[in-house]
Write a protein that holds these residues in place. Structure first.
Motif, short mmCIF file in Angstrom:
data_model
loop_
_atom_site.label_atom_id
_atom_site.label_comp_id
_atom_site.label_asym_id
_atom_site.label_seq_id
_atom_site.Cartn_x
_atom_site.Cartn_y
_atom_site.Cartn_z
N THR A 216 0.97 -1.35 0.01
CA THR A 216 0.00 -0.03 -0.09
C THR A 216 1.01 1.13 -0.05
OG1 THR A 216 -1.91 -1.16 1.16
CG2 THR A 216 -1.67 1.18 1.23
N GLN A 220 0.74 3.88 -3.15
CA GLN A 220 0.33 5.39 -2.63
C GLN A 220 1.52 6.33 -2.91
OE1 GLN A 220 -2.02 7.12 -0.50
NE2 GLN A 220 -3.27 5.34 -1.25
N ARG A 255 -6.22 -0.08 -9.56
CA ARG A 255 -6.71 0.59 -8.59
C ARG A 255 -5.67 0.79 -7.57
NH1 ARG A 255 -10.60 -3.45 -9.41
NH2 ARG A 255 -10.19 -4.50 -7.53
N ASP A 258 -6.48 2.40 -0.90
CA ASP A 258 -6.69 3.47 0.18
C ASP A 258 -5.42 3.60 1.24
OD1 ASP A 258 -9.13 4.21 -0.81
OD2 ASP A 258 -10.17 2.79 0.42
N PRO A 262 -5.70 4.94 7.94
CA PRO A 262 -6.22 6.38 7.57
C PRO A 262 -6.34 7.30 8.74
CG PRO A 262 -7.87 4.73 7.69
CD PRO A 262 -6.81 3.81 7.86
#
Length: 336
Positions: A216, A220, A255, A258, A262
């Motif tokens: 991730t 990112q 994709r 996320d 967070p």
């Protein structure tokens, strides 16, 4: 009576053993005087239910006693534990607040209240409660990591990093330190420190969460091909790992994932999840159950924590409860 029923009837769970000092015969006398025979029966039924891992019944019976004896500290403590064990965390928070009226430094109560504050985004209040948890036993690991995330939630970056460093140097805690150092520095935007921590974490042995977090981080940062290579290298060794396969497919389809953490409450959830997984591996299923519940409370979409919780319940022959937990994992999840 078959062997399975005998085990269930006569097994004394680790949870009840831990509560034995609180729910002793000495607590029985004032309870009887205050509530009468009917509620005394509920008290005894709660203890028996807890001994047999009938957690929902135990929570129900102790809550019944509290309706007429609301300040009984022993019953408050037991009810809070069983509320937490059954996933009724908001109720556990309320009961823990009542405990603090007479026992302001109760570690478990302060920890429960801290996660209640974090759930609401009140990280200052969460940190205040965490400072009263202490650093004995498992809290020596748990408290500094959680407080580091609470400080991050207050935008106190340097203090957060310094707080996390309190567990550095302990060999048993090193995997937690490097992993949370990577996550915390990523959240704080300190990419150089995050990269170094990810590299160290992966050198120590790669788990699914570490791999997901690093992939991730790479995606990112726009390093899509690095993320793909990292995931493929993991699948070369673990070809049947569905969460990693699903993540790879998503990234290859364009994709971007996320952010892995967070907000600080999600960072706290990662700690509870990791501790629950470790304790489950050691068959410390009662403690693991409560930590898994805290993880799910802070981050309901943490399907891996549900899987860990169900695994511990299966080991304790809590088949219906395990199925209920697994039913909370959506069919679209790779953990289903």
């Amino acid at each position: 009576m078959n062997t399975s029923n005998q085990r269930k009837t006569f097994r004394t769970s680790a949870l009840v053993a831990a509560l034995a000092g609180l729910l002793s015969t000495s607590a029985l006398v004032p309870a009887q005087a205050a509530v009468g025979n009917e509620q005394l029966g509920a008290y005894l039924a709660g203890r028996i239910a807890g001994a047999n891992n009938d957690l929902a019944d135990a929570a129900k019976y102790f809550e019944q006693v509290l309706t007429v004896d609301p300040e009984n500290q022993e019953v408050l403590a037991a009810a809070a534990v069983f509320m937490l064990a059954t996933g009724q965390v908001d109720k556990a928070v309320t009961l823990s607040q009542k405990q603090l009226i007479k026992d302001p430094n109760n570690a478990q109560a302060n920890l429960t209240i801290a996660i209640g504050s974090a759930k609401k985004g009140d990280y200052a209040a969460s940190a205040t409660s965490l400072q009263k948890v202490g650093t004995t036993g498992i809290y020596r690991l748990v408290e500094p990591v959680l407080e580091a995330w609470a400080l991050a939630g207050q935008k106190k970056a340097d203090e957060a990093v310094a707080m996390l460093a309190k567990i550095q140097g302990n060999a048993s805690y090193e995997p937690f330190f490097t992993y949370h150092s990577a996550l915390l520095n990523t959240y704080l935007g300190r990419n150089e420190a995050a990269e170094a921590a990810y590299t160290k974490a992966l050198q120590g042995g790669t788990g699914v969460r570490q791999m997901q977090a690093y992939a991730t981080y790479l995606a990112q940062a726009g390093r899509t091909q690095d993320a793909v290579r990292t995931l493929r290298s993991y699948l070369d060794l673990q070809p049947n790992d569905e969460p990693i396969r699903a993540m790879l497919a998503a990234i290859e389809s364009g994709r971007k994932p996320d952010p892995f953490v967070p907000d600080p409450s999600a960072g706290m959830a990662e700690l509870f999840y990791g501790v629950a997984a470790s304790l489950t591996q050691e068959n410390a299923t009662v403690a693991a159950r409560n930590f898994a519940r805290m993880a799910i409370y802070l981050r309901p979409d943490l399907d891996g924590a549900r899987a860990v919780l169900a695994t511990g319940m299966e080991r304790d022959e809590m088949w219906a409860e395990a199925n209920d937990v697994l039913a909370g994992i959506p069919a679209s999840s790779p953990y289903s």
